[in-house]
Enzyme design. Structure first.
Site, PDB file in Angstrom:
ATOM      1  N   LYS A 120    -103.140 -34.894 -40.068  1.00  0.00           N
ATOM      2  CA  LYS A 120    -101.861 -35.256 -40.703  1.00  0.00           C
ATOM      3  C   LYS A 120    -101.725 -34.464 -42.001  1.00  0.00           C
ATOM      4  CE  LYS A 120    -101.048 -39.396 -42.827  1.00  0.00           C
ATOM      5  NZ  LYS A 120    -100.730 -38.970 -44.210  1.00  0.00           N
ATOM      6  N   GLU A 189     -92.709 -42.781 -44.954  1.00  0.00           N
ATOM      7  CA  GLU A 189     -93.236 -43.772 -45.899  1.00  0.00           C
ATOM      8  C   GLU A 189     -92.189 -44.124 -46.947  1.00  0.00           C
ATOM      9  OE1 GLU A 189     -97.186 -43.021 -47.338  1.00  0.00           O
ATOM     10  OE2 GLU A 189     -97.064 -44.629 -48.828  1.00  0.00           O
TER      11      GLU A 189
HETATM   12  O1  KIV Z   1    -103.704 -42.244 -46.415  1.00  0.00           O
HETATM   13  C1  KIV Z   1    -103.155 -43.093 -45.691  1.00  0.00           C
HETATM   14  O2  KIV Z   1    -103.711 -44.161 -45.403  1.00  0.00           O
HETATM   15  C2  KIV Z   1    -101.819 -42.792 -45.175  1.00  0.00           C
HETATM   16  C3  KIV Z   1    -101.067 -43.877 -44.461  1.00  0.00           C
HETATM   17  C4  KIV Z   1    -100.706 -44.966 -45.385  1.00  0.00           C
HETATM   18  C5  KIV Z   1     -99.909 -43.364 -43.711  1.00  0.00           C
HETATM   19  O3  KIV Z   1    -101.342 -41.708 -45.338  1.00  0.00           O
END
Ligand code: KIV
Length: 271
Positions: A120, A189
């Site tokens: 991600k 988010e």
């Molecule tokens: O770092 C994380 O836990 C996240 C989520 C809250 C989406 O990016």
């Protein structure tokens, strides 16, 4: 019959199919093998090794100082316990922003050295070339728009994003650009529910909301938040499904009291 019920291993294409089939996606975080095993066995579709680990596990004020080595360590631990959910690793600050080649090198480490199945990254249009580079070598990428915690200083804190129409349009544009670049899903988010709904309708990849209302294709929470273990602060979007922090405090108090009063161990607990 759902796409993922009874499935041995959930893949990135399965996550895309879930949107097409109208099946909601449940995602949670994990940073260690014990929690990952419990979360995986309970039926989540995606486990994210979030850089929130820096705050939850490392006690830091924000995620900016989390390193590649830390994230690889957490991801390896989670990988050892996950059998079913798709395992996504969060790329930490400055591990992908320099250029697409740096991103490829570091994303590759998550797959090669730690067992991640996707990564991600945060950010919109400026990340498009990076997404294209990772996807071109077979690394599934999850995007992250709205409140992007690695940009908290620029955003002025952890504020709701996209309330103004120009910002909302920019987010919608970014979502389309990331989809075009090849992300298989998109975290939204802290954006207004109406905007998340519009973005969700505008893209064919699944949106996964955190503080983004009920119209997203899936939801994600930090596991330690929803279990009541992380209690430093509590955003409005966190629903607590348990109060494990309180239960742990109570248990430890009882243990201390039993030790002090000489009632632990008893005969059945002795050799
Ligand atoms: O770092 C994380 O836990 C996240 C989520 C809250 C989406 O990016």
């Amino acid at each position: 019959m759902s796409i993922t019920s009874g499935k041995k291993k959930i893949t990135a294409p399965d996550i895309i199919s879930m949107k097409k089939d109208g099946e909601k996606i449940a995602m949670l975080t994990a940073y260690d093998a014990l929690m990952a095993g419990l979360v995986d066995q309970s039926g989540v579709d995606i486990i994210l090794v979030g850089d929130s680990a820096g705050m939850v596990m490392g006690g830091r004020e924000n995620t900016l100082s989390v390193t590649m080595e830390e994230m690889l360590h957490y991801t390896r631990a989670v990988h050892s316990a996950v059998k079913r959910a798709l395992l996504v690793a969060d790329m930490p600050f400055l591990s992908y922003q320099l250029n697409p080649e740096q991103a490829l090198k570091n994303a590759g480490r998550f797959l090669q050295e730690a067992g991640a199945e996707a990564v991600k990254i945060e950010g919109g249009a400026p990340m498009a070339d990076t997404v294209r580079r990772l996807v071109s070598v077979g690394i599934p990428v999850m995007g992250h728009l709205g409140l992007t915690p690695q940009s908290m200083h620029q955003l002025g804190g952890y504020k709701v994003q996209g309330r103004e129409s120009d910002k909302a349009e920019e987010l919608l544009r970014d979502a389309r650009i990331l989809q075009e670049a090849g992300v298989f899903s998109l975290v939204l988010e802290k954006v207004p529910a109406s905007l998340a709904r519009e973005i969700t309708g505008a893209v064919s990849i699944p949106t996964i909301g955190i503080g983004a209302g009920v119209h997203c294709d899936g939801q994600v929470l930090v596991t330690h938040d929803m279990l009541g273990l992380f209690r430093k602060f509590r955003p409005k979007f966190v629903r607590r499904y348990a109060e494990l922090g309180n239960a742990m405090e109570e248990a430890v108090k009882n243990y201390v009291s039993d030790v002090k009063s000489n009632t632990f161990p008893d005969d059945s607990e002795s050799y």
